[in-house]
Design a protein around this motif. Structure first.
Motif, PDB file in Angstrom:
ATOM      1  N   GLN A 262      41.841  30.987  50.937  1.00  0.00           N
ATOM      2  CA  GLN A 262      41.562  29.759  49.924  1.00  0.00           C
ATOM      3  C   GLN A 262      41.547  30.740  48.161  1.00  0.00           C
ATOM      4  N   VAL A 263      40.270  31.828  48.280  1.00  0.00           N
ATOM      5  CA  VAL A 263      40.399  32.162  46.963  1.00  0.00           C
ATOM      6  C   VAL A 263      40.896  33.656  46.815  1.00  0.00           C
ATOM      7  N   LEU A 264      42.047  33.563  47.796  1.00  0.00           N
ATOM      8  CA  LEU A 264      43.127  34.424  47.062  1.00  0.00           C
ATOM      9  C   LEU A 264      44.384  34.592  46.802  1.00  0.00           C
ATOM     10  N   VAL A 265      44.747  32.954  46.632  1.00  0.00           N
ATOM     11  CA  VAL A 265      45.606  31.908  45.909  1.00  0.00           C
ATOM     12  C   VAL A 265      44.625  31.751  44.252  1.00  0.00           C
ATOM     13  N   TYR A 266      43.853  31.347  44.136  1.00  0.00           N
ATOM     14  CA  TYR A 266      43.392  31.362  43.295  1.00  0.00           C
ATOM     15  C   TYR A 266      43.243  32.693  42.174  1.00  0.00           C
ATOM     16  N   LEU A 267      42.803  33.857  43.372  1.00  0.00           N
ATOM     17  CA  LEU A 267      43.021  35.476  42.719  1.00  0.00           C
ATOM     18  C   LEU A 267      43.921  35.756  41.726  1.00  0.00           C
ATOM     19  N   ALA A 268      44.892  35.778  42.565  1.00  0.00           N
ATOM     20  CA  ALA A 268      46.896  35.588  42.747  1.00  0.00           C
ATOM     21  C   ALA A 268      46.856  35.081  41.534  1.00  0.00           C
ATOM     22  N   ARG A 269      46.508  33.977  40.666  1.00  0.00           N
ATOM     23  CA  ARG A 269      47.047  33.429  39.755  1.00  0.00           C
ATOM     24  C   ARG A 269      46.415  33.826  38.484  1.00  0.00           C
ATOM     25  N   GLY A 270      45.181  34.588  38.819  1.00  0.00           N
ATOM     26  CA  GLY A 270      44.608  35.377  37.968  1.00  0.00           C
ATOM     27  C   GLY A 270      43.201  34.553  37.707  1.00  0.00           C
ATOM     28  N   ARG A 271      42.600  33.838  37.955  1.00  0.00           N
ATOM     29  CA  ARG A 271      41.595  33.466  37.770  1.00  0.00           C
ATOM     30  C   ARG A 271      39.994  34.076  38.198  1.00  0.00           C
ATOM     31  N   ASN A 272      39.241  33.367  37.389  1.00  0.00           N
ATOM     32  CA  ASN A 272      38.471  34.519  37.711  1.00  0.00           C
ATOM     33  C   ASN A 272      37.193  34.164  38.972  1.00  0.00           C
ATOM     34  N   ALA A 273      35.403  34.639  38.891  1.00  0.00           N
ATOM     35  CA  ALA A 273      35.232  33.996  40.413  1.00  0.00           C
ATOM     36  C   ALA A 273      33.973  33.188  39.724  1.00  0.00           C
ATOM     37  N   GLU A 274      34.272  32.424  38.041  1.00  0.00           N
ATOM     38  CA  GLU A 274      33.218  30.943  38.247  1.00  0.00           C
ATOM     39  C   GLU A 274      34.044  30.469  38.311  1.00  0.00           C
ATOM     40  N   TYR A 275      35.377  30.205  38.048  1.00  0.00           N
ATOM     41  CA  TYR A 275      36.511  29.076  38.384  1.00  0.00           C
ATOM     42  C   TYR A 275      36.234  28.769  39.291  1.00  0.00           C
ATOM     43  N   ILE A 276      37.005  29.736  40.480  1.00  0.00           N
ATOM     44  CA  ILE A 276      37.067  29.743  41.768  1.00  0.00           C
ATOM     45  C   ILE A 276      35.628  29.204  42.152  1.00  0.00           C
ATOM     46  N   GLY A 277      34.198  29.353  42.381  1.00  0.00           N
ATOM     47  CA  GLY A 277      33.034  29.032  42.115  1.00  0.00           C
ATOM     48  C   GLY A 277      33.569  27.576  42.420  1.00  0.00           C
ATOM     49  N   ASN A 278      33.585  27.262  40.830  1.00  0.00           N
ATOM     50  CA  ASN A 278      33.371  25.903  40.654  1.00  0.00           C
ATOM     51  C   ASN A 278      34.741  24.574  41.742  1.00  0.00           C
ATOM     52  N   ARG A 279      35.603  25.795  41.930  1.00  0.00           N
ATOM     53  CA  ARG A 279      36.941  24.612  42.147  1.00  0.00           C
ATOM     54  C   ARG A 279      36.431  24.491  43.371  1.00  0.00           C
ATOM     55  N   LEU A 280      36.187  25.905  44.253  1.00  0.00           N
ATOM     56  CA  LEU A 280      35.708  25.608  45.704  1.00  0.00           C
ATOM     57  C   LEU A 280      34.305  25.319  45.677  1.00  0.00           C
ATOM     58  N   CYS A 281      33.641  24.570  45.474  1.00  0.00           N
ATOM     59  CA  CYS A 281      32.424  23.923  45.354  1.00  0.00           C
ATOM     60  C   CYS A 281      30.846  25.304  45.854  1.00  0.00           C
ATOM     61  N   ILE A 282      31.129  26.226  45.177  1.00  0.00           N
ATOM     62  CA  ILE A 282      30.126  26.975  46.385  1.00  0.00           C
ATOM     63  C   ILE A 282      29.748  27.766  44.582  1.00  0.00           C
TER      64      ILE A 282
END
Length: 371
Positions: free
Chosen positions: A315-335
């Motif tokens: 799941q994190v890979l999908v966001y990383l491959a779109r250029g997202r950062n850790a803060e954005y990924i944490g908010n979207r995945l509720c972590i």
């Protein structure tokens, strides 16, 4: 008495606490797993209720007060450690949600049908054997929902559940009408199992609806859950009125009540014939495959398999491959951002890269078979 009152008050506050937090707990993957989880929870609750009915003071009120607190703790744990916390369906790429509100009147009608049965069951003489059989009926209905959800591996559209329940109820009330009186209690216990299955399907459907609009999720759930209790109250009152006029032999389901139930089922059958199934369905996903998004998802999946990433890392890979950062990924995945950074570190290590740009290049250059 004071201990029981205090326990009831604490239990009420705890359940209110759970309800107030429910909007934040709707991050589960409802389309596939929610029915199974609700079914298992109901079966466990039936067993716990059975055990509590056989313990005495002061254990019983203390347990009653502790249960909602434990329920809240379990929900919080599951939210953070077990549930697949993907974005809600409306936020997913390539998907669009079409909503069809639950037909409130039909749900009330089903509730009334089950209410007749519940009224009859509660009027039977209480005994340990009868309590055990009732508990088994509730558990069987809950586990049936669990098995169906797991077998189909998807959310069960509520419109289809209504139509299947229509056929089963016709068979059940016909059996009550023509079977010997000695079988009436057993048949009604089977109908109780169907009630549990129907009720959990209704709750799953409302969860599906609420999960797409979390700001109003409690409102959706509270309003939607009124339909079945209203019907149950009407059915129980009707059963009591019929039994007051014509008590009949003990343990016998009133013939007039069974006839009235079959008449109501005929009305519901006519509604089912003339109303399209989707009109009684809460939520169905209509997937629009857009070539670019589909190819991107296939590439991410291929990379995840190649480098043996975990489900969360995928799941994190999908966001990383779109250029997202850790803060954005944490908010979207509720972590937390810290947890997101830990996942990113593990992904980099498994893939043998040192920068996000390298990871994006690997995904972009990944070749997948096009079917």
């Amino acid at each position: 008495m004071s201990l029981s009152v205090a326990a009831s008050a604490l239990a009420g506050v705890s359940f209110a606490w759970c309800l107030a937090s429910y909007a934040d707990l709707l991050s589960i993957e409802w389309r596939r797993d929610v029915g199974a989880r609700y079914g298992f929870a109901m079966a466990a609750a039936a067993v716990v209720a059975f055990v509590l009915a056989h313990v005495s003071l002061p254990i019983q009120p203390s347990a009653v007060a502790a249960l909602p607190l434990l329920a809240y703790a379990v929900l919080i744990y599951l939210k953070h450690h077990v549930f697949d916390q993907t974005p809600s369906p409306s936020e997913r790429e390539g998907e669009r949600i079409e909503f069809f509100r639950i037909t409130g009147l039909t749900v009330v009608a089903y509730g009334a049908l089950f209410g007749m049965v519940v009224g009859f069951i509660t009027a039977q003489p209480a005994s340990d054997a009868f309590l055990t059989l009732t508990t088994v009926a509730v558990a069987v209905g809950a586990l049936a929902q669990n098995v169906l959800s797991r077998a189909l591996k998807r959310y069960l559209p509520f419109g289809w559940v209504e139509k299947a329940m229509l056929v089963l109820l016709v068979v059940g009330f016909l059996a009550v009408l023509f079977a010997p009186p000695a079988f009436h209690v057993g048949i009604c216990l089977v109908l109780v199992a169907l009630l549990v299955c129907f009720d959990l399907a209704d709750l799953s459907a409302l969860t599906a609806l609420a999960s797409t609009d979390r700001a109003r999720s409690v409102r959706y759930l509270a309003r939607g859950r009124l339909s079945i209790p209203l019907g149950l109250a009407a059915g129980i009152a009707l059963e009591a009125a019929v039994r007051a006029v014509d008590p009949g032999p003990a343990g016998t389901f009133p013939t007039a009540l069974a006839s009235a139930a079959l008449g109501l089922l005929l009305v519901l059958a006519l509604v089912a014939v003339f109303v399209p199934v989707k009109d009684n369905t809460v939520a169905e996903v209509v997937t629009h495959h857009r070539s670019a998004d589909s190819l991107f998802e296939l590439r991410c999946a291929e990379v995840s398999d190649r480098f043996k990433l975990s489900a969360r890392e995928s799941q994190v890979l999908v966001y990383l491959a779109r250029g997202r950062n850790a803060e954005y990924i944490g908010n979207r995945l509720c972590i937390s951002t810290y947890t997101a950074k830990a996942h990113i570190y593990h992904i980099y290590r498994k893939m043998g890269v040192n920068a996000q740009a390298e990871l994006m290049d690997i995904v972009e250059q990944c070749e997948v078979p096009l079917v």
